[in-house]
Design an enzyme around this catalytic site. Structure first.
Site, PDB file in Angstrom:
ATOM      1  N   VAL A  12      13.569  55.517  14.857  1.00 15.48           N
ATOM      2  CA  VAL A  12      14.530  55.916  15.888  1.00 15.48           C
ATOM      3  C   VAL A  12      15.851  56.385  15.297  1.00 15.48           C
ATOM      4  O   VAL A  12      16.842  56.534  16.006  1.00 15.48           O
ATOM      5  CB  VAL A  12      14.760  54.792  16.927  1.00 15.48           C
ATOM      6  CG1 VAL A  12      13.524  54.601  17.785  1.00 15.48           C
ATOM      7  CG2 VAL A  12      15.153  53.509  16.270  1.00 15.48           C
ATOM      8  N   LEU A  14      19.366  56.559  12.981  1.00 21.15           N
ATOM      9  CA  LEU A  14      20.490  55.673  12.678  1.00 21.15           C
ATOM     10  C   LEU A  14      21.100  55.220  14.006  1.00 21.15           C
ATOM     11  O   LEU A  14      22.179  55.625  14.393  1.00 21.15           O
ATOM     12  CB  LEU A  14      21.518  56.411  11.809  1.00 21.15           C
ATOM     13  CG  LEU A  14      22.604  55.574  11.142  1.00 21.15           C
ATOM     14  CD1 LEU A  14      22.008  54.460  10.293  1.00 21.15           C
ATOM     15  CD2 LEU A  14      23.486  56.450  10.283  1.00 21.15           C
ATOM     16  N   HIS A  15      20.361  54.359  14.709  1.00 25.75           N
ATOM     17  CA  HIS A  15      20.807  53.856  16.008  1.00 25.75           C
ATOM     18  C   HIS A  15      21.784  52.695  15.811  1.00 25.75           C
ATOM     19  O   HIS A  15      22.186  52.386  14.698  1.00 25.75           O
ATOM     20  CB  HIS A  15      19.606  53.464  16.878  1.00 25.75           C
ATOM     21  CG  HIS A  15      18.725  52.424  16.263  1.00 25.75           C
ATOM     22  ND1 HIS A  15      18.874  51.081  16.504  1.00 25.75           N
ATOM     23  CD2 HIS A  15      17.693  52.546  15.385  1.00 25.75           C
ATOM     24  CE1 HIS A  15      17.966  50.411  15.828  1.00 25.75           C
ATOM     25  NE2 HIS A  15      17.236  51.277  15.130  1.00 25.75           N
ATOM     26  N   ALA A  16      22.182  52.051  16.902  1.00 27.71           N
ATOM     27  CA  ALA A  16      23.276  51.070  16.882  1.00 27.71           C
ATOM     28  C   ALA A  16      23.101  49.943  15.862  1.00 27.71           C
ATOM     29  O   ALA A  16      24.046  49.625  15.131  1.00 27.71           O
ATOM     30  CB  ALA A  16      23.468  50.480  18.278  1.00 27.71           C
ATOM     31  N   ALA A  19      23.259  51.236  12.190  1.00 31.23           N
ATOM     32  CA  ALA A  19      24.601  51.806  11.998  1.00 31.23           C
ATOM     33  C   ALA A  19      25.623  50.687  11.863  1.00 31.23           C
ATOM     34  O   ALA A  19      26.533  50.759  11.035  1.00 31.23           O
ATOM     35  CB  ALA A  19      24.969  52.733  13.156  1.00 31.23           C
TER      36      ALA A  19
END
Length: 85
Positions: A12, A14-16, A19
């Site tokens: 998915v 560099l999601h939350a 990150a």
């Protein structure tokens, strides 16, 4: 200045969560760390800056590390990326 490229492997991007982990790791480094993607630059120590890149799977991030301990920070950052992103 030290640089390296890293290709995102997470399905998915560099999601939350990754990150946030990356930002926290970068904040622990004494060097300034910038991330470049498609002409956009982000401060790796600022979560919203990293999230604004919108990095997806298979995209190549370029990390630029500048500071007194840039070689050490670069090596640690590469290892972090391999294990977490």
């Amino acid at each position: 200045m030290q640089t390296f490229q890293y290709t995102i492997k997470d399905e998915v991007g560099l999601h939350a969560r990754p990150a946030g982990m990356l930002t926290k790791f970068a904040q622990g480094c004494s060097s300034d760390i910038k991330i470049v993607l498609n002409g956009k630059t982000a401060d790796a120590k600022r979560l919203f800056s990293v999230m604004a890149l919108g990095a997806k799977k298979d995209q190549k991030l370029v990390f630029e590390i500048i500071g007194a301990q840039e070689q050490e920070d670069c090596a640690k950052l590469q290892e972090f990326c391999e294990q977490n992103i």
